[in-house]
Write a protein that holds these residues in place. Sequence first.
Motif, PDB file in Angstrom:
ATOM      1  N   PHE A  48      -2.680  -0.787   0.711  1.00 30.91           N
ATOM      2  CA  PHE A  48      -3.209   0.563   0.836  1.00 30.91           C
ATOM      3  C   PHE A  48      -3.759   0.817   2.230  1.00 30.91           C
ATOM      4  O   PHE A  48      -3.607   1.917   2.773  1.00 30.91           O
ATOM      5  CB  PHE A  48      -4.285   0.825  -0.221  1.00 30.91           C
ATOM      6  N   ALA A  49      -4.365  -0.166   2.862  1.00 30.99           N
ATOM      7  CA  ALA A  49      -4.938   0.025   4.204  1.00 30.99           C
ATOM      8  C   ALA A  49      -3.871   0.466   5.198  1.00 30.99           C
ATOM      9  O   ALA A  49      -4.146   1.280   6.090  1.00 30.99           O
ATOM     10  CB  ALA A  49      -5.614  -1.264   4.676  1.00 30.99           C
ATOM     11  N   ASP A  50      -2.650  -0.053   5.053  1.00 28.10           N
ATOM     12  CA  ASP A  50      -1.565   0.339   5.962  1.00 28.10           C
ATOM     13  C   ASP A  50      -1.187   1.803   5.763  1.00 28.10           C
ATOM     14  O   ASP A  50      -0.928   2.529   6.723  1.00 28.10           O
ATOM     15  CB  ASP A  50      -0.346  -0.550   5.751  1.00 28.10           C
ATOM     16  N   ILE A  51      -1.145   2.246   4.524  1.00 24.60           N
ATOM     17  CA  ILE A  51      -0.848   3.649   4.212  1.00 24.60           C
ATOM     18  C   ILE A  51      -1.981   4.547   4.701  1.00 24.60           C
ATOM     19  O   ILE A  51      -1.749   5.611   5.284  1.00 24.60           O
ATOM     20  CB  ILE A  51      -0.639   3.842   2.692  1.00 24.60           C
ATOM     21  N   GLU A  52      -3.199   4.114   4.483  1.00 22.83           N
ATOM     22  CA  GLU A  52      -4.373   4.890   4.892  1.00 22.83           C
ATOM     23  C   GLU A  52      -4.386   5.144   6.402  1.00 22.83           C
ATOM     24  O   GLU A  52      -4.701   6.241   6.861  1.00 22.83           O
ATOM     25  CB  GLU A  52      -5.638   4.145   4.461  1.00 22.83           C
ATOM     26  N   ARG A  53      -3.985   4.145   7.197  1.00 17.67           N
ATOM     27  CA  ARG A  53      -3.942   4.312   8.652  1.00 17.67           C
ATOM     28  C   ARG A  53      -2.919   5.374   9.053  1.00 17.67           C
ATOM     29  O   ARG A  53      -3.161   6.183   9.945  1.00 17.67           O
ATOM     30  CB  ARG A  53      -3.608   2.978   9.332  1.00 17.67           C
ATOM     31  N   VAL A  54      -1.768   5.360   8.401  1.00 18.46           N
ATOM     32  CA  VAL A  54      -0.740   6.365   8.697  1.00 18.46           C
ATOM     33  C   VAL A  54      -1.252   7.759   8.355  1.00 18.46           C
ATOM     34  O   VAL A  54      -1.100   8.710   9.144  1.00 18.46           O
ATOM     35  CB  VAL A  54       0.564   6.077   7.915  1.00 18.46           C
ATOM     36  N   ILE A  55      -1.893   7.909   7.208  1.00 19.64           N
ATOM     37  CA  ILE A  55      -2.421   9.204   6.784  1.00 19.64           C
ATOM     38  C   ILE A  55      -3.462   9.706   7.781  1.00 19.64           C
ATOM     39  O   ILE A  55      -3.427  10.875   8.208  1.00 19.64           O
ATOM     40  CB  ILE A  55      -3.003   9.122   5.363  1.00 19.64           C
ATOM     41  N   LYS A  56      -4.394   8.851   8.168  1.00 25.06           N
ATOM     42  CA  LYS A  56      -5.427   9.265   9.120  1.00 25.06           C
ATOM     43  C   LYS A  56      -4.832   9.689  10.455  1.00 25.06           C
ATOM     44  O   LYS A  56      -5.253  10.665  11.053  1.00 25.06           O
ATOM     45  CB  LYS A  56      -6.425   8.126   9.331  1.00 25.06           C
ATOM     46  N   LYS A  57      -3.813   8.960  10.934  1.00 26.40           N
ATOM     47  CA  LYS A  57      -3.184   9.280  12.204  1.00 26.40           C
ATOM     48  C   LYS A  57      -2.508  10.655  12.140  1.00 26.40           C
ATOM     49  O   LYS A  57      -2.641  11.482  13.061  1.00 26.40           O
ATOM     50  CB  LYS A  57      -2.151   8.220  12.567  1.00 26.40           C
ATOM     51  N   VAL A  58      -1.798  10.934  11.066  1.00 26.29           N
ATOM     52  CA  VAL A  58      -1.100  12.208  10.928  1.00 26.29           C
ATOM     53  C   VAL A  58      -2.076  13.356  10.763  1.00 26.29           C
ATOM     54  O   VAL A  58      -1.882  14.443  11.327  1.00 26.29           O
ATOM     55  CB  VAL A  58      -0.108  12.157   9.731  1.00 26.29           C
TER      56      VAL A  58
END
Length: 60
Positions: A48-58
């Motif tokens: 989930f942390a990897d997905i969360e980083r992508v979401i925050k960046k976008v």
Amino acid sequence: MTGIKKIRGVITDSEKSMGSIVIVRFTSNKFGETLSLEANDIMITVRFADIERVIKKVRN
């Protein structure tokens, strides 16, 4: 603990797209957190942390 929810989604391959029920699982335990998506007997699981980083960046 794992939370499970069925949602409507879309499956796409190189030739077509089709609506499908997608089973979403979010697991949080002493080993970490994962997000799993399952459709048509295929499940993909990611941290989930990897997905969360992508979401925050976008979002920024």
